[in-house]
Structure formats: structure tokens, C-alpha cells
Design a protein around this motif. Sequence first.
Motif, PDB file in Angstrom:
ATOM      1  N   LEU A  82       0.783  -1.286  -0.093  1.00  0.00           N
ATOM      2  CA  LEU A  82       0.040   0.023  -0.220  1.00  0.00           C
ATOM      3  C   LEU A  82       0.752   1.382  -0.039  1.00  0.00           C
ATOM      4  O   LEU A  82       0.458   2.431  -0.617  1.00  0.00           O
ATOM      5  N   SER A  83       2.048   1.133   0.432  1.00  0.00           N
ATOM      6  CA  SER A  83       2.632   2.171   0.593  1.00  0.00           C
ATOM      7  C   SER A  83       3.871   2.547  -0.365  1.00  0.00           C
ATOM      8  O   SER A  83       4.553   3.576  -0.550  1.00  0.00           O
ATOM      9  N   ARG A  97      -4.146  10.911   0.877  1.00  0.00           N
ATOM     10  CA  ARG A  97      -3.898   9.495   0.369  1.00  0.00           C
ATOM     11  C   ARG A  97      -3.410   8.644   1.780  1.00  0.00           C
ATOM     12  O   ARG A  97      -3.620   7.665   2.038  1.00  0.00           O
ATOM     13  N   HIS A  98      -2.475   9.223   2.696  1.00  0.00           N
ATOM     14  CA  HIS A  98      -1.849   8.570   3.713  1.00  0.00           C
ATOM     15  C   HIS A  98      -3.088   8.286   4.715  1.00  0.00           C
ATOM     16  O   HIS A  98      -3.288   7.179   5.162  1.00  0.00           O
ATOM     17  N   THR A  99      -3.926   9.235   4.908  1.00  0.00           N
ATOM     18  CA  THR A  99      -5.065   9.189   5.806  1.00  0.00           C
ATOM     19  C   THR A  99      -5.818   8.159   5.363  1.00  0.00           C
ATOM     20  O   THR A  99      -6.429   7.159   6.124  1.00  0.00           O
ATOM     21  N   GLY A 100      -6.232   8.144   4.142  1.00  0.00           N
ATOM     22  CA  GLY A 100      -7.217   7.113   3.656  1.00  0.00           C
ATOM     23  C   GLY A 100      -6.556   5.594   3.808  1.00  0.00           C
ATOM     24  O   GLY A 100      -7.168   4.574   3.892  1.00  0.00           O
ATOM     25  N   ASN A 101      -5.267   5.528   3.662  1.00  0.00           N
ATOM     26  CA  ASN A 101      -4.436   4.222   3.598  1.00  0.00           C
ATOM     27  C   ASN A 101      -4.544   3.815   5.229  1.00  0.00           C
ATOM     28  O   ASN A 101      -4.738   2.658   5.582  1.00  0.00           O
ATOM     29  N   SER A 110       5.640  -1.427   9.089  1.00  0.00           N
ATOM     30  CA  SER A 110       5.715  -1.886   8.049  1.00  0.00           C
ATOM     31  C   SER A 110       5.289  -0.610   7.013  1.00  0.00           C
ATOM     32  O   SER A 110       5.979  -0.530   6.034  1.00  0.00           O
ATOM     33  N   TYR A 111       4.255  -0.102   7.245  1.00  0.00           N
ATOM     34  CA  TYR A 111       4.043   1.106   6.350  1.00  0.00           C
ATOM     35  C   TYR A 111       5.008   2.271   6.547  1.00  0.00           C
ATOM     36  O   TYR A 111       5.277   2.809   5.553  1.00  0.00           O
ATOM     37  N   SER A 126      -6.173   0.172   9.458  1.00  0.00           N
ATOM     38  CA  SER A 126      -6.663   0.136  10.710  1.00  0.00           C
ATOM     39  C   SER A 126      -8.058  -0.721  10.749  1.00  0.00           C
ATOM     40  O   SER A 126      -8.385  -1.508  11.687  1.00  0.00           O
ATOM     41  N   ALA A 127      -8.993  -0.621   9.791  1.00  0.00           N
ATOM     42  CA  ALA A 127     -10.052  -1.108   9.506  1.00  0.00           C
ATOM     43  C   ALA A 127      -9.949  -2.755   9.447  1.00  0.00           C
ATOM     44  O   ALA A 127     -10.546  -3.530  10.163  1.00  0.00           O
TER      45      ALA A 127
END
Lengths: 301, 242
Positions: free
Chosen positions: B83-84, B102-106, B167-168, B111-112
Motif C-alpha cells: 500500500l505504501s 492518501r496516507h489518511t485513507g490508507n 511496515s507502512y 486500521s479497519a
Amino acid sequence: MEVTFQQVVRQYGKTEALSGLTLNLDGDKIIGILGRNGAGKSTALQIAAGHLKPSGGKVSIFGENPFNSLFASANTLLVHEGMSFPPALRLNAILGEMERAYPSFDKKLARSLLEHFGIPDNAFHIQLSKGMKNTFNMVAGIAARTPLTMFDEPLNGMDAGVRSDLLQVLLKDYIARPRMILLSGHQLEGMEDLFEEVVILHQGRLLHHGNADEFKEGFARISGPASEVRRAASKVQVLELHETLPGMAEAIIMVQPGTTLFMNEGSGLKSTSVSLGDAYVAMTRKKGGIDRVYADATDSR
Amino acid sequence: MSTLTQPTAGNAVINQFMRNLFGRSGILGSLLALQVIGIALSFFGGNGFGTSDGQISINVVDYSANPVIGLTLLWALISPLYLSGRDSLQTDLTFPGSRTIRHTGNVLYLSALVLAGSLVATLAHMASVLFTVISDRPLIMPEGGTAHYASLFAVLTGYCLLLAALSYFAGTLFSVSRIAAFALFALVMILLRVTALNELLAAIIRFAGEGPASMILLICLLISAFLFLAAMAAGSRQEVRA
């Protein structure tokens, strides 16, 4: 001004792609961004789209720095060969995603165009051939109808029929919904008639910016017997002069606006107009051209 | 004259979240696949032993959801790298947004999925005791009841989120500057005075086992938040050349 570059520099390591580019673009127009390979066209467009950050200088799109600007990003779309979409989405779903992201996106138009070009909407983007991928990208770019749409080498890999059809659609859609469209490329086949303005970049700098027709009128091609061509060329600014057949030559010359070329009857000289592509190539070609390079390389043996 | 769009950050974050959900279904799919594999492994049991003296035969089989938990942790460590990465950034740049959005959405998406994954692992752990409901065999149930499962869920959520954040951050930093990523890793090793892998593992185990579940979750949440913010800061200059 809608698109402004002020002394923009962009470096990739030690290589400078843009060396102080200053450029102001305004209004709903189709503008050609022309230049040789490495002139800085793609870099300039990627900076305008906010994909890259300039190493120096200022860029403004609709009054904002495009790098990390949601506003600039929502009103701008860069269509290029490396354009990618979410890998798990089929083309139809990608169009749905584009519709959700860009309020003016016309999904019906996009689907009709895909059908016309024989691109199955249940395929994945990654499965498409190079030409089909670029066709899909361009269709998405046209249908998005963003106030600033940029196409970087959009016609690569397409066959002549698709190129011609897509350019017609682009023109029709532009006439129906005017916006600023930047078209970059160095192979201009079919594109040059669309341009209202041209921007010529050379070695990372602005070489020329102005009306496309006026730019073309500033050049002429004279051809005929080599001695006559050389005689005629001695009186004007010559950009390019080369032999075509033994004893025959051709020159691309610069003509001052409002001047008329008079050819002596019987001299065998012929004057024709120069295409936009030939004009900017002649303008940016190194002195002597490839003939000089070849002659120098072979004479020294 | 073309009309300019006035986007909202909230909508752009939701779009990014939805794009991850539907457009990068491999991330969710890999979590589901790993957990199904984990459940299958749990079903067969493990760590069993048997003994017999001729009169009595004792066979002990340990049915636990450890494989599900282990594979969920593995997923939390690996999937944020995808993802990153640069490919994901290039795709995201096709759509309206900014790097922060983008980072906030990711982060919300990760988290979900961490919450969902931890819940599934906990449920699998609860269900694993049912695997032993086989007639004529004595059953030893885990002690603690609901509190035990709540603690497991809290601790697992905390660790998964921590691994995902780590990891992100690493993935973002690595795609921005590989030199910075290696330098930071070396710096952390020096600061932690870790000179060997077994010392690093010991430090992780010490951290993993200390305090009540709520404290572990809180510490994990704080460190994860810091790492996600660090990733956002590092990624604010992230760019991709077409």
C-alpha cells in the motif's frame, strides 16, 4: 494566469531536466507542448500535475502550488503512458471510479468510445496492449473534462485510424466544453492542426511560446538546384540546409512576419510551407545537422 | 469557460478508502486467505503428545487458533508494504487527492482491516475450543471466559496495528529514500543497543509480555500513531516519475 512556471528547475541527480523554465498559459485553449527528447516536456507536465516537486522556482496551477494540493489535483488530469489504475478493477469499474472522482466525467461517452475502438470493458487495464492502453487512457482523459487536461505523448502505439478518430473526438469535445488542454509530443502527425498556441521547450528552457499559425508562417521551405537554394539562403536566416538528390538541395528558412518570398522564374526554386513538426525540429537542431556529424565522423578516417 | 471543482478533504479520504477496498482487493483477499489457512491448520490441532503404559493411553492434542493469530500478524507486517509503495502512489496520483489525504485513507483502511482481522482471529480462537467437542474425550477449556477473549482481541489488535504501522512507515521511507531507510534502521539498532538478532527478539518478547492487555493496547496505539504520522511526514515529499 492558470498555469504559471517561474524559473522552475528540476534535477534528477546531476541531470537537469528543467533549467529555469518560465511560462505563463492562460485561457481555454489547446496548446501544443513541443520539444525534442529530453527537452523537459514530460517533467514540466508532471510538475504541473503535482506528481513531481520542482527543485527550484515556483509553479502555480489555478493559483495554487500543485504539489500536495487537493484543489489543483481535482481540476487537473495528466494522461501519460505510465498512467495506472487500481489493479483489481476492470475497465468498466475504472470508469465508475473516474466518475466518482471527477464530477464532470462523462461515463456514457467513455463507454461509447471504448465500444467504438473495440476495447472490452470487462478487461483489466494491465491486460491491454500498448496501443489499447493509451487509447483507454486518452478516452478517460477526454471524458474526465477537467479544466486542465494534459496529454503527454498520448498517441504512442495507436494505429492511424484510432489516432485520427481520437483527435476528432478531442476537438469536438473541446468545442462543446472548452477547457485548457495541453498536448505534448514530438511526433505531431494529425495533432498540429488542433493547436491554438505552441510552446517549444529546448534543453529545459522555453524557446518559443505563441500562436501556432503565426509560428508556422515564420518558416518556409525552399527547394531546387543546390546553387540556387544556397544563393537564396544566403539572404535569409537558414535553420537547415541539406542536399536531397545530387545537385539538388532543400532549406528551411525563417521568414519575417509580413514578408513575401519572391522566387525568380526559371531558377527552378520552389517555396512551400513548413509543418509545425519540421519547423520546431529545424529550430532545435544542432548547427549543420546530421549531415555535419556524419561528414565529420567519416572524413577523419 | 470550464468550471473549477471545489473538492472536500473528507470526500477525498472516503474515495481513497473505497479505492483501497475495491481497487486493491488483494489486500483484503490475502487477509481472508491467510486466516482461512490458519483456521484449517487450527482444525487439525498441534503440539500433541501421547503416552501409554499398557493399561492407560493418554493422547493430548492442543487445539488453538495460534496459526490464525500468527498468519494475521504476518499479514499485518507484509500488506502495508504494498500500500505504501511507488506503484500504489502512481495509481493514487491518477485520482484527486494529496499525499496527506492518501496516507489518511490508507491508515484508516489498514486500521479497519486490522480490527476485522483481529476480530476474526479472536473468534477463531473462541471457536477453536469447539474443535475438541468430540464425544468421549475430556475437554480442558481456557480459563478467563469473556475477559480472556477481550484481552486477546485487545492485544492482537495492538500488535497487528503496530506491525502495520511499522511496515507502512518502512515502506514509505524506503520509497522516498532507500538511504534514509537504511540509515534510520541502523540508528534505531544503535539506540536500542541491539547488536544481534537474538537481542532484538528478546526486546520484542519483553515488550510483548509486559503489562495488562489494556496497557499493551495503549502503548501499541501510541507507537502506531507516531509511526503513521512519521510515514505521513516522510511521504509528504513522495513523488513518482512516470
